[in-house]
Design a protein around this motif. Structure first.
Motif: not given
Length: 212
Positions: A63-85
């Protein structure tokens, strides 16, 4: 895994009245085999709460990722890594769950052997029905496990897609549709699994009452 909260009616209550029952040795052996089978499933039940908590955490990240735009790509990368863990942790939990069910399935063969040695025909028929319900229950769990594994792989792919700056809305929507479809199958298999669990508990209780 989607409300798999229905538990086996454990055999510990048998000990409370078994001494006062006129149970034959073969019937006693059957009860012992069923009790051992139930104990094998303890690991299965121990994974329920942790799995639900991990699923909840992953949903929050999604839900957090979906609330972000691609301009916040660095944050999306961080969150996606957490999700993979988290997915890796879910995989470990589901593996433990699967292994415990596998042990219970093997014990079911011992239960069948004990049933074959029963001399009381009505009791034998009830016990055979009990074994059939267990067999169907474990077959349904195998389906449930396979669907869950598929869903985990699809979710893994999803979070890796989030790490691609070129991800399109169409690609995202297609992946989400696949994931939702997988969870629809999980829900169906889970409902059937719980139904067989309820039926097994009721049949086992009826069998115990006949042995009193």
């Amino acid at each position: 895994m989607l409300q798999r909260k229905v538990r086996l009616w454990f055999m510990f209550v048998i000990v409370l009245f078994i001494a006062g029952c006129n149970i034959l040795p073969s019937e006693h052996s059957l009860l012992s085999a069923l009790e051992k089978l139930a104990k094998y499933e303890e690991e299965f039940h121990e994974q329920q709460k942790p799995l639900v908590e991990l699923e909840k955490k992953e949903k929050e990240i999604y839900d957090r990722i979906m609330s972000l735009g691609m301009k916040q790509f660095r944050e999306i990368l961080k969150l996606s890594e957490q999700a993979l863990e988290i997915i890796e942790k879910r995989e470990k939990r589901i593996k433990k769950e699967y292994e415990s069910i596998q042990l219970a399935q093997k014990q079911l063969e011992e239960v069948k052997k004990e049933i074959s040695s029963l001399s009381d025909q009505p009791i034998k028929e009830d016990a055979s029905h009990l074994a059939q319900l267990l067999e169907k229950r474990y077959m349904t769990y195998d389906e449930l496990y396979n669907y869950y594994q598929q869903a985990l792989q699809l979710e893994t792919d999803l979070y890796r897609m989030f790490q691609n700056k070129q991800l399109t809305l169409e690609q995202l929507e297609q992946q989400v549709v696949k994931i939702n479809s997988a969870y629809d199958e999980i829900k169906k298999a889970n409902e059937q699994f719980n139904l067989y669990t309820v039926q097994y508990n009721e049949a086992k209780k009826a069998l115990i009452n006949k042995l009193k």
